[in-house]
Design an enzyme around this catalytic site. Structure first.
Site, PDB file in Angstrom:
ATOM      1  N   LYS A 117      -8.392  -7.942  -0.492  1.00  0.00           N
ATOM      2  CA  LYS A 117      -7.056  -7.932   0.117  1.00  0.00           C
ATOM      3  C   LYS A 117      -7.206  -8.329   1.581  1.00  0.00           C
ATOM      4  CE  LYS A 117      -2.899  -5.239   0.953  1.00  0.00           C
ATOM      5  NZ  LYS A 117      -2.826  -5.633   2.368  1.00  0.00           N
ATOM      6  N   LYS A 326      -6.281   0.137  -1.570  1.00  0.00           N
ATOM      7  CA  LYS A 326      -6.687   0.011  -0.168  1.00  0.00           C
ATOM      8  C   LYS A 326      -7.808   0.983   0.174  1.00  0.00           C
ATOM      9  CE  LYS A 326      -3.395  -1.144   2.754  1.00  0.00           C
ATOM     10  NZ  LYS A 326      -2.143  -1.138   3.552  1.00  0.00           N
TER      11      LYS A 326
END
Length: 684
Positions: A117, A326
């Protein structure tokens, strides 16, 4: 919680999130970490789920954050650019797969396409018949800013796609990044210019994309990775894997897919079968995170099959078939034991927090720059405070916030002193600048850093006289100003520790060779504020000799191309200082003879017009001279080979640049080929 209390809290959270969305997406100056923002967002989601009567289509949970800035042309996305759902736990990764299995009425492991990401700026590239026609920021997900001229400067982004079967229309989405190494360079430049530094690479990328001057954008070496498809015509790949393979063949930059059981170097995308493999991938990427030159904050997990993606659809602002897992931010608490003021080459007084050693992400942190007084005041950082620290962009130690419950009752706000801590001269803060500066050009701190710049590769290029030796010579009073370099004697240097006869001879030879330099390198070496390499070249071309340059006035300077009022004022002021002019005269008397710039434009200016060169290997004359010949003939020169390079001029031992040029099918010239072209030969 009573309904009235819940409604009040929901409204409060919405206001907070809207404020932070504006700071992050539009103003590029976030005040809280992504982790803290995600906690606020999740709290709002949970409350809206528990109290559905307070749901609203205007809630930030129902739309993408960000607004469109007025000074850019607005552009509408043909298909909305959604945001991803976030998670921070392995349990939620498992639950995500279970949800999909329930919707598909299947217990088979789901094939996921996983990638890092990227922590950058989302951009949509619009290609019509293979030609790039628009580049649009995410904006509010429906309407963004057309930053086409800025995106065109990115070397990774092709203006025209290559290959066969290119669709009539294809909207490609991806992330624009600034690499960590480039981020450090940009922040140093910002600090030297008296401007605010960027908080992290994502902040720098966003600020760069919104620059009104595309020349600034070009200078910052943006990168891009493409990863998803928006609207398209006559383009229907079956999966994420095949989509990325096809657009790679078209010339678009993607993160390569690892084919083996383990992640391969520089191939960080991976096909995972089931949630357990996704979790293993997550752990592998987290371990690699510190070694990457670009910033990531997690992984993106997508169902690989496009047909399954289509059947799963979307919810409000997010797809049901993708999410972001995350990383938990790596932070630590420590104590600020002191705040010291460092003085840089341009005289900038930079406050630095000295802290009790603490480990963050495997790196021991002992200090962190506080940038300027505004930054200190905003975070209210004081000596003796307990603070939370992390590494911005996994690179730069940064104080996030003060833990005020531990603050001593009698602590006092810190103020940067009015005088230079090294020479005692009064410091000045110029209009429109955020830093104070020591304006004493003979200040020891300023001069020591100026000397390191003077001998650097792109300046006088005294390769045997590095930063360490400058420190030694300065401490022993052998080099206190530029001209002292050319007064060094063998007997003076040999007396110092760790100096052998051969190394001293090589040093003196290197110094002697530097006397025959080019005028633009000489001007750049002087370290005049705001005068970079290109500006030095402009000045050298205009004045032809050091003597002429010394007589330059503001009125003359402001008429030169690419010289604005700020640069003209800086140059004119330094040329008014007798000490500065005397130092240049001393250098000339000691045998430094910068070569005059010959104006070749009348005979050769169009020979290489619009041709982009890279020069490598050993050539009959120094490479900088080869580059000057190319520039004088209208060509441009860059330092690295890319798809946009027209010609590689290769001497002996060309190495990796030659290999890359051959791989990219870039034309390769020998020294003789270049001479023939410069001389107008038809054989070139």
């Amino acid at each position: 919680m009573k309904k009235q209390e819940a409604e009040k809290l929901i409204q409060s959270l919405r206001k907070q999130i809207e404020k932070h969305n504006e700071l992050y997406h539009t103003q590029d100056r976030p005040e809280i970490s992504d982790f803290e923002f995600d906690k606020l967002f999740q709290e709002l989601l949970d409350l809206e789920e528990k109290y559905p009567e307070f749901k609203s289509e205007n809630s930030p949970t129902q739309k993408v954050g960000g607004h469109v800035l007025d000074f850019f042309e607005k552009a509408e996305h043909e298909m909305p650019m959604h945001s991803l759902q976030n998670t921070y736990s392995a349990e939620e990764i498992i639950e995500f797969e279970k949800k999909i299995q329930r919707q598909l009425n299947s217990d088979q492991p789901i094939e996921f396409y996983c990638s890092p990401k990227y922590d950058g700026v989302a951009i949509e590239l619009i290609y019509k018949n293979g030609k790039l026609t628009e580049a649009i920021t995410r904006g509010d997900g429906k309407v963004g800013e057309n930053v086409f001229n800025n995106i065109k400067t990115i070397a990774d982004v092709p203006h025209n796609l290559k290959g066969k079967n290119i669709p009539p229309r294809m909207d490609i989405r991806g992330e624009v990044l600034i690499y960590k190494s480039e981020f450090l360079r940009i922040n140093q430049f910002q600090e030297d210019q008296g401007q605010n530094t960027f908080a992290n690479p994502r902040n720098a990328a966003a600020g760069t994309i919104r620059q009104l001057d595309s020349r600034v954008v070009r200078s910052r070496n943006l990168k891009m990775f493409c990863y998803s498809l928006g609207f398209s015509e006559q383009f229907d790949p079956p999966s994420q894997e095949s989509f990325e393979k096809v657009i790679l063949d078209f010339g678009l930059p993607v993160m390569p897919l690892s084919k083996g059981p383990q992640l391969e170097k520089n191939k960080l995308s991976f096909l995972c079968h089931g949630a357990s493999e996704v979790i293993e991938y997550y752990k592998s990427i987290e371990e690699l995170r510190q070694d990457l030159d670009f910033e990531i904050d997690g992984i993106v997990v997508k169902v690989n099959s496009f047909s399954i993606q289509k059947s799963l659809g979307y919810i409000a602002r997010s797809p049901r078939w993708a999410f972001a897992a995350k990383f938990t931010p790596q932070q630590a608490e420590t104590k600020v034991t002191n705040i010291q003021i460092q003085v840089g080459r341009t005289g900038a007084l930079t406050p630095v927090a000295i802290m009790e050693p603490v480990s963050v992400g495997g790196v021991t942190i002992t200090n962190a720059t506080l940038h300027n007084q505004d930054e200190i005041d905003r975070k209210d950082i004081r000596i003796g405070d307990v603070v939370k620290v992390h590494r911005a962009g996994d690179v730069i130690p940064e104080i996030i916030e003060v833990v005020k419950k531990h603050r001593a009752p009698k602590s006092k706000p810190f103020k940067i002193p009015e005088h230079c801590p090294v020479c005692g001269e009064k410091a000045e803060q110029l209009q429109d600048e955020v830093v104070k500066r020591c304006i004493n050009s003979l200040c020891p701190a300023v001069m020591k850093e100026a000397l390191k710049h003077f001998v650097s590769r792109n300046a006088m290029n005294i390769d045997k006289l590095g930063s360490r030796l400058i420190e030694v010579f300065y401490e022993n009073s052998l080099i206190l100003k530029f001209s002292d370099i050319y007064k060094l004697q063998f007997d003076d240097v040999i007396k110092l520790e760790r100096q052998g006869e051969k190394s001293v001879s090589n040093l003196l030879k290197s110094i002697e060779e530097s006397k025959n330099t080019e005028l633009h390198r000489f001007i750049y070496a002087l370290g005049i504020r705001f005068v970079g390499e290109q500006t030095a070249r402009t000045l050298a071309q205009a004045y032809k000799s050091p003597q002429n340059f010394l007589s330059a006035t503001y009125d003359q300077l402001i008429e030169l191309p690419d010289i604005g009022p700020k640069v003209a004022d800086s140059v004119a002021k330094v040329l008014q200082h007798d000490n500065f002019k005397n130092e240049i005269h001393n250098l000339l008397k000691l045998g430094v003879h910068p070569k005059e710039i010959k104006d070749l434009s009348s005979t050769q200016s169009s020979q290489l017009k619009d041709v982009s060169f890279v020069v490598t290997g050993t050539l009959p004359i120094p490479r900088n001279e080869v580059k000057d010949l190319i520039r004088a003939a209208g060509g441009t020169v860059s330092s690295s080979v890319s798809k946009k390079t027209s010609v590689l001029v290769a001497g002996e031992n060309a190495g990796s640049k030659l290999e890359k040029a051959e791989k990219l099918e870039v034309e390769v010239w020998s020294w003789e080929d270049l001479q023939n072209k410069l001389n107008g030969s038809k054989n070139s």
